[in-house]
Scaffold this active site. Sequence first.
Site, PDB file in Angstrom:
ATOM      1  N   GLY A  75       0.809 -39.449   6.545  1.00 17.10           N
ATOM      2  CA  GLY A  75       1.408 -40.046   7.741  1.00 17.10           C
ATOM      3  C   GLY A  75       2.660 -40.846   7.437  1.00 17.10           C
ATOM      4  O   GLY A  75       3.102 -41.638   8.248  1.00 17.10           O
ATOM      5  N   ALA A  81      10.966 -35.963   4.662  1.00 22.84           N
ATOM      6  CA  ALA A  81      11.835 -36.459   3.585  1.00 22.84           C
ATOM      7  C   ALA A  81      12.200 -35.324   2.628  1.00 22.84           C
ATOM      8  O   ALA A  81      13.362 -35.210   2.208  1.00 22.84           O
ATOM      9  CB  ALA A  81      11.148 -37.603   2.850  1.00 22.84           C
ATOM     10  N   ASP A 123      10.512 -38.281  12.499  1.00 25.22           N
ATOM     11  CA  ASP A 123      10.448 -38.324  11.030  1.00 25.22           C
ATOM     12  C   ASP A 123      11.769 -37.901  10.393  1.00 25.22           C
ATOM     13  O   ASP A 123      12.284 -38.566   9.498  1.00 25.22           O
ATOM     14  CB  ASP A 123       9.349 -37.391  10.507  1.00 25.22           C
TER      15      ASP A 123
HETATM   16  O1  PMV Z   1       1.366 -38.793  11.558  1.00 25.93           O
HETATM   17  P1  PMV Z   1       2.825 -38.880  11.731  1.00 25.93           P
HETATM   18  O2  PMV Z   1       3.460 -39.945  10.889  1.00 25.93           O
HETATM   19  O3  PMV Z   1       3.525 -37.582  11.619  1.00 25.93           O
HETATM   20  O4  PMV Z   1       3.106 -39.466  13.197  1.00 25.93           O
HETATM   21  C1  PMV Z   1       2.780 -38.789  14.363  1.00 25.93           C
HETATM   22  C2  PMV Z   1       3.238 -39.582  15.541  1.00 25.93           C
HETATM   23  C3  PMV Z   1       2.779 -39.029  16.867  1.00 25.93           C
HETATM   24  O5  PMV Z   1       3.301 -39.886  17.861  1.00 25.93           O
HETATM   25  C4  PMV Z   1       1.263 -39.019  16.977  1.00 25.93           C
HETATM   26  C5  PMV Z   1       3.272 -37.614  17.109  1.00 25.93           C
HETATM   27  C6  PMV Z   1       4.766 -37.485  17.294  1.00 25.93           C
HETATM   28  O6  PMV Z   1       5.214 -36.325  17.199  1.00 25.93           O
HETATM   29  O7  PMV Z   1       5.461 -38.470  17.590  1.00 25.93           O
END
Ligand code: PMV
Length: 289
Positions: A75, A81, A123
């Site tokens: 997460g 990255a 991300d």
């Molecule tokens: O698990 P991660 O860090 O990829 O975060 C996902 C975040 C969510 O809001 C659940 C999904 C998104 O696409 O924003």
Amino acid sequence: MATWSAPGKVFLFGEHAVVYGKPGVAMAIKPRVFVTVRKSKNPTHAKSPYIDECFKAMGVRGSVYVHSQLQSSSGLGSSAAVTVATLCAINDEYNLGHSRDAIADIAFNIEKKVQRGRASPTDTYVSATGGLVLITGSSKRRLPPQNLQLVVGNTLVSHSTSKMVEMVGAQRKRHPDIINPILDAIGAVTMTALHNISNPKELGRCMDINHALLEALGVGHPASSRLILAARTTGAYGAKITGAGGGGSIIALCPRRAKSRVAGAIESCEGRAIITSIDTEGARREKND
Ligand code: PMV
């Protein structure tokens, strides 16, 4: 030969609610992924659909070496990255002239393709630009950097973002009158947190409330609860799940003097702790020596 690195990220506030157009805040953190790309007649690289897609998107071939300080599936945005750093290194090695924003877009499309449509631009954008970012719908805005002292706790329980997003979607369909107000409340917590961004006590309180709302959405996990409790009882201002939940990682906002105590408490609950703070650089070129 070109070496680039790109940082990981945490969601400070608003995960899951951002999927429904509510505001969310993400921040780049210090641990990075380092990628070296070399022109070569016989290209070699570790098996990775992300790296394959980077070369396809840039229309060239080459060899790649990856060194990561980020655990995958935790997460913390490790795939984004890797993708951002690989694209930047290819761009540099082959003099392709893409801008940072263009690279963030290409990286997002690659994540979407590899993850079969389930990726948020958060991300890849945060990893490319660094800093603190407010996400609302499809808009992303860089906020002034803040000196937030964080301890990240990886539960080592690997999670699937797409499954958690799907699960929340299904709950929302089944119980719209319950789930929609929770998503609204998460949005309100994010806005309150932004107004209190330089008040760590208030910010910690907002994290605790955000966490309770995430639990109510059903994305908690016993392992994250253990780490969060450990962080709170050893002096964190507040702590919450970061990212999709169902395992993955937690973050704790800490007074500087409590960071190592909080990290120790997380480790003694079988979590992996990272003491960190904001990364303001985003993707950067590394020296080749
Ligand atoms: O698990 P991660 O860090 O990829 O975060 C996902 C975040 C969510 O809001 C659940 C999904 C998104 O696409 O924003």
